[in-house]
Design a protein around this motif. Structure first.
Motif, PDB file in Angstrom:
ATOM      1  N   SER A  68      16.624  62.415  69.840  1.00  0.00           N
ATOM      2  CA  SER A  68      16.641  61.507  70.991  1.00  0.00           C
ATOM      3  C   SER A  68      16.690  60.073  70.492  1.00  0.00           C
ATOM      4  CB  SER A  68      15.374  61.682  71.840  1.00  0.00           C
ATOM      5  OG  SER A  68      15.276  62.980  72.342  1.00  0.00           O
ATOM      6  N   TYR A  69      17.483  59.276  71.161  1.00  0.00           N
ATOM      7  CA  TYR A  69      17.646  57.872  70.771  1.00  0.00           C
ATOM      8  C   TYR A  69      17.643  57.004  72.015  1.00  0.00           C
ATOM      9  CZ  TYR A  69      19.191  59.966  66.404  1.00  0.00           C
ATOM     10  OH  TYR A  69      19.248  60.700  65.248  1.00  0.00           O
ATOM     11  N   ASP A  70      16.866  55.942  71.985  1.00  0.00           N
ATOM     12  CA  ASP A  70      16.847  54.981  73.086  1.00  0.00           C
ATOM     13  C   ASP A  70      17.915  53.933  72.845  1.00  0.00           C
ATOM     14  OD1 ASP A  70      14.765  56.326  74.268  1.00  0.00           O
ATOM     15  OD2 ASP A  70      13.215  54.961  73.512  1.00  0.00           O
ATOM     16  N   ARG A  71      18.653  53.631  73.896  1.00  0.00           N
ATOM     17  CA  ARG A  71      19.722  52.640  73.843  1.00  0.00           C
ATOM     18  C   ARG A  71      19.697  51.830  75.125  1.00  0.00           C
ATOM     19  NH1 ARG A  71      19.959  53.627  69.116  1.00  0.00           N
ATOM     20  NH2 ARG A  71      21.775  54.170  67.905  1.00  0.00           N
ATOM     21  N   GLU A  85      18.348  50.771  80.583  1.00  0.00           N
ATOM     22  CA  GLU A  85      17.630  51.496  79.545  1.00  0.00           C
ATOM     23  C   GLU A  85      17.902  52.991  79.667  1.00  0.00           C
ATOM     24  OE1 GLU A  85      13.536  50.348  80.041  1.00  0.00           O
ATOM     25  OE2 GLU A  85      13.845  48.521  78.880  1.00  0.00           O
ATOM     26  N   ARG A 120      18.330  56.977  77.475  1.00  0.00           N
ATOM     27  CA  ARG A 120      17.983  57.796  76.321  1.00  0.00           C
ATOM     28  C   ARG A 120      19.106  58.807  76.128  1.00  0.00           C
ATOM     29  NH1 ARG A 120      12.352  59.432  76.638  1.00  0.00           N
ATOM     30  NH2 ARG A 120      12.088  57.466  75.535  1.00  0.00           N
ATOM     31  N   VAL A 143      20.076  62.255  74.385  1.00  0.00           N
ATOM     32  CA  VAL A 143      19.391  63.431  73.867  1.00  0.00           C
ATOM     33  C   VAL A 143      20.434  64.441  73.392  1.00  0.00           C
ATOM     34  CG1 VAL A 143      17.798  65.321  74.429  1.00  0.00           C
ATOM     35  CG2 VAL A 143      17.494  63.068  75.500  1.00  0.00           C
ATOM     36  N   ARG A 186      15.963  56.212  80.936  1.00  0.00           N
ATOM     37  CA  ARG A 186      14.846  56.383  80.008  1.00  0.00           C
ATOM     38  C   ARG A 186      13.544  56.765  80.720  1.00  0.00           C
ATOM     39  NH1 ARG A 186      14.103  51.496  76.120  1.00  0.00           N
ATOM     40  NH2 ARG A 186      16.341  51.856  76.000  1.00  0.00           N
ATOM     41  N   HIS A 190      13.656  60.333  81.920  1.00  0.00           N
ATOM     42  CA  HIS A 190      13.489  61.301  80.831  1.00  0.00           C
ATOM     43  C   HIS A 190      12.045  61.339  80.355  1.00  0.00           C
ATOM     44  CE1 HIS A 190      13.985  63.282  76.910  1.00  0.00           C
ATOM     45  NE2 HIS A 190      14.835  64.006  77.613  1.00  0.00           N
ATOM     46  N   GLU A 191      11.359  60.213  80.363  1.00  0.00           N
ATOM     47  CA  GLU A 191       9.939  60.208  79.982  1.00  0.00           C
ATOM     48  C   GLU A 191       9.138  61.115  80.917  1.00  0.00           C
ATOM     49  OE1 GLU A 191       7.918  59.039  77.519  1.00  0.00           O
ATOM     50  OE2 GLU A 191       9.793  58.615  76.494  1.00  0.00           O
ATOM     51  N   LYS A 222       9.847  64.669  80.076  1.00  0.00           N
ATOM     52  CA  LYS A 222       9.159  65.106  78.859  1.00  0.00           C
ATOM     53  C   LYS A 222       7.760  65.614  79.177  1.00  0.00           C
ATOM     54  CE  LYS A 222       9.176  62.689  75.117  1.00  0.00           C
ATOM     55  NZ  LYS A 222       9.210  61.611  74.128  1.00  0.00           N
TER      56      LYS A 222
END
Length: 145
Positions: A6-9, A110, A112, A114, A125, A128-129, A132
């Motif tokens: 996972s990468y935040d962009r 913002e 994410r 995945v 983002r 997705h938090e 999770k």
């Protein structure tokens, strides 16, 4: 290809998404992007051409295979192919996400990215938090914890 992590962009003002190097190395020069067809998933799916075709075939495998004489199968195939946009990956490893797709997936700035096996998912983002947190419970149930 097996995409994980996972990468935040942040999307830029033009809706461009910078792909992490770990993912970029596994992708072709073009990708297919479509809003996730599941009601409970507010994300964009990103496939290579080959993985999109395989994914589309797998959708019908669960129904016994694609039957061109079945009107529902034809409509589903048309809807999924019609929703998929082919995007070029530019020299800076970015893709320009279509505005309509960003709106459907509730993507603002913002995001994410995945890795999910054969495709990428682009999520808001914060959404997705929250997801999770639910995944933690599902994992505990799945593994009997």
């Amino acid at each position: 290809m097996y995409l994980t992590g996972s990468y935040d962009r942040n999307l830029d003002a033009k809706g461009r998404l910078s792909l992490p190097p770990a993912f970029r190395k596994q992708l072709d020069d073009q990708v297919r992007v479509l809003p996730a067809p599941e009601k409970e998933v507010d994300a964009l799916y990103v496939f290579t051409e080959d993985t999109f075709k395989a994914w589309l075939a797998s959708v019908f495998e669960a129904k016994g295979g694609y039957d061109p004489t079945n009107p529902q199968h034809r409509m589903v195939k048309e809807a999924l192919n019609g929703a998929a946009t082919t995007l070029e990956i530019d020299s800076a490893a970015r893709i320009s996400l279509p505005e309509a797709d960003r709106a459907k997936a509730h993507l603002d700035r913002e995001v994410r990215i995945v890795g999910n096996d054969d495709h990428l998912e682009v999520w808001d983002r914060a959404t997705h938090e929250a997801r999770k947190s639910a995944m933690t419970d599902v994992l505990a149930d799945f593994f009997g914890n």
